[in-house]
Design an enzyme around this catalytic site. Structure first.
Site, PDB file in Angstrom:
ATOM      1  N   TYR A   4       0.815  -1.211   0.000  1.00 14.67           N
ATOM      2  CA  TYR A   4       0.000   0.000   0.000  1.00 14.67           C
ATOM      3  C   TYR A   4       0.850   1.264   0.000  1.00 14.67           C
ATOM      4  CZ  TYR A   4      -4.067  -2.931   1.139  1.00 14.67           C
ATOM      5  OH  TYR A   4      -5.065  -3.873   1.115  1.00 14.67           O
ATOM      6  N   LYS A  14       3.384 -15.375   2.362  1.00 18.00           N
ATOM      7  CA  LYS A  14       3.334 -16.124   1.104  1.00 18.00           C
ATOM      8  C   LYS A  14       4.782 -16.382   0.682  1.00 18.00           C
ATOM      9  CE  LYS A  14       0.836 -17.966  -2.213  1.00 18.00           C
ATOM     10  NZ  LYS A  14       0.098 -19.229  -1.982  1.00 18.00           N
ATOM     11  N   ASP A  37      -3.239 -18.063   1.661  1.00 20.90           N
ATOM     12  CA  ASP A  37      -4.399 -18.741   1.109  1.00 20.90           C
ATOM     13  C   ASP A  37      -4.904 -19.823   2.051  1.00 20.90           C
ATOM     14  OD1 ASP A  37      -1.978 -19.985   0.603  1.00 20.90           O
ATOM     15  OD2 ASP A  37      -2.420 -20.511  -1.464  1.00 20.90           O
ATOM     16  N   ASP A  51      -5.373  -6.807   5.793  1.00 20.58           N
ATOM     17  CA  ASP A  51      -6.586  -6.128   5.360  1.00 20.58           C
ATOM     18  C   ASP A  51      -7.642  -7.159   4.959  1.00 20.58           C
ATOM     19  OD1 ASP A  51      -8.409  -4.279   4.470  1.00 20.58           O
ATOM     20  OD2 ASP A  51      -7.188  -3.508   2.842  1.00 20.58           O
ATOM     21  N   ASP A  76     -11.078  -8.789   7.512  1.00 23.80           N
ATOM     22  CA  ASP A  76     -12.472  -8.713   7.091  1.00 23.80           C
ATOM     23  C   ASP A  76     -13.117 -10.100   7.045  1.00 23.80           C
ATOM     24  OD1 ASP A  76     -12.430  -6.007   6.944  1.00 23.80           O
ATOM     25  OD2 ASP A  76     -12.581  -5.857   4.771  1.00 23.80           O
TER      26      ASP A  76
END
Length: 371
Positions: free
Chosen positions: A150, A200, A232, A256, A260
């Site tokens: 980001y 990852k 994942d 992020d 959620d």
């Protein structure tokens, strides 16, 4: 910039209140009412208000003014409602309301985002998962907040071989990973001494460094059990068996997304608070939900996430855990009595629940605090 100021008692702590846009501006006054009831005369607070996000764009041309950032940097904590909405969707990226949020986090150096996914007992059937999977769920996600893709440079959209090409840079240095991992290890040590790091590392070098540094820091926290998951698999496991997790630490983008996912395990984003802390435990406190412009101004928004964010403020920044406990207990009691805003109202349930609006839900929490 016109700033409203309110002194509750003697000035002991300075708070900046940024109601923001949509339901953010709608729920904030109710959360402040709850805060005042919880505090009474026990702590002095000085509240200042400023525009932020879309309303700041409308009034000042930018999502965050220099004056607002200076106020935030001079405060002990910042309370934020929510920012954004379709009104500002067509603006350039660097002028959108969310750009102000990124700038505020960076300006305060709030590098550690704490997002609890906690299922209150009376809401165990509000989740789309089976109640036995989420009842008594208590997960804490620690998300690195000021680095990663980001914020990485270079970034942009340009023509390459006559094709529009977008690019971003996924970047972390070891100091950024070290400081957020220490926050996560310390929090895990205060809970059940279990920490899961999500990366990852099988395909991204930057997250291989993440894993390496986490393992190095672990040497100082041998009493904490550490395990690693690829992002994942972590997403799958959150839905498959969420109670296997206690504290999760991960980078900005993965955090992020996963926070959620974890939030929806509890049944509604309207129940989830968050804290973003810097090295001095000064923080930005905001609900996880967005501005929900489709319901703004209708007295149906759930104020509990903002109220619980204020509880987190007392626990982490103002060193008043007893006030945090009182707010959380009041919320628990109101839910046990069956009061529900629309987002947490069961569709099919034998429980006797009463549908209430934003105002009434806040009134009930205040009532519990006064009893």
């Amino acid at each position: 910039m016109a700033i409203q100021q309110q002194s509750i008692v003697d000035r002991s702590y300075k708070l900046l209140v940024l109601p923001g846009d949509g339901i953010g501006a709608e729920i904030m006054p109710h959360a402040i009412r709850v805060m005042n009831s919880a505090v009474g005369d026990s702590i002095g607070l000085n509240l200042e208000y400023a525009d932020f996000g879309g309303c700041s764009i409308d009034n000042h041309g930018v999502p965050m003014t220099d004056e607002t950032l200076a106020l935030a940097q001079d405060s002990d904590a910042v309370l934020l409602g929510a920012v954004g909405g379709p009104k500002w969707d067509d603006l350039p990226v660097n002028r959108k309301p969310e750009k102000g949020l990124l700038g505020l986090r960076a300006g305060l150096d709030c590098f550690a985002n704490l997002r609890p996914a906690l299922t209150f007992g009376p809401l165990s059937q509000a989740s789309t998962l089976k109640s036995e999977l989420v009842s008594d769920l208590d997960i804490l996600i620690v998300r690195e907040l000021t680095g990663g893709v980001y914020f990485g440079e270079p970034r942009g959209i340009e023509l390459r071989n006559n094709l529009r090409t977008g690019y971003n840079t996924f970047l972390y240095d070891e100091s950024e990973i070290q400081r957020v991992s220490r926050v996560a290890f310390e929090l895990a040590r205060k809970r059940s001494c279990r920490l899961c790091s999500v990366d990852k590392a099988n395909v991204l070098e930057v997250t291989q460094l993440w894993r390496d540094v986490i393992c190095e820091v672990h040497a100082d926290y041998k009493d904490v059990e550490l395990n690693h998951l690829y992002v994942d698999n972590a997403a799958m496991q959150l839905v498959r068996q969420p109670k296997q997790f206690d504290v999760i630490v991960t980078g900005n983008m993965f955090g992020d997304i996963l926070s959620d996912v974890a939030a929806m395990l509890t049944g509604s984003l309207g129940m989830l608070p968050s804290a973003s802390l810097n090295a001095s435990n000064r923080g930005l406190y905001e609900p996880v939900h967005g501005t929900a412009p489709d319901i703004a101004g209708q007295n149906v928004a759930n104020p509990l996430a903002m109220i619980l964010s204020i509880a987190m403020m007392f626990r982490y920044s103002l060193d008043a855990p007893q006030i945090a406990d009182s707010i959380e207990k009041a919320v628990q009691s109101v839910l046990e009595q069956g009061f529900r805003t629309r987002d947490i109202m069961p569709i099919d349930s034998t429980d006797e629940c009463e549908l209430v609006g934003t105002d009434r839900m806040a009134d009930e929490v205040v009532s519990q605090l006064k009893d």
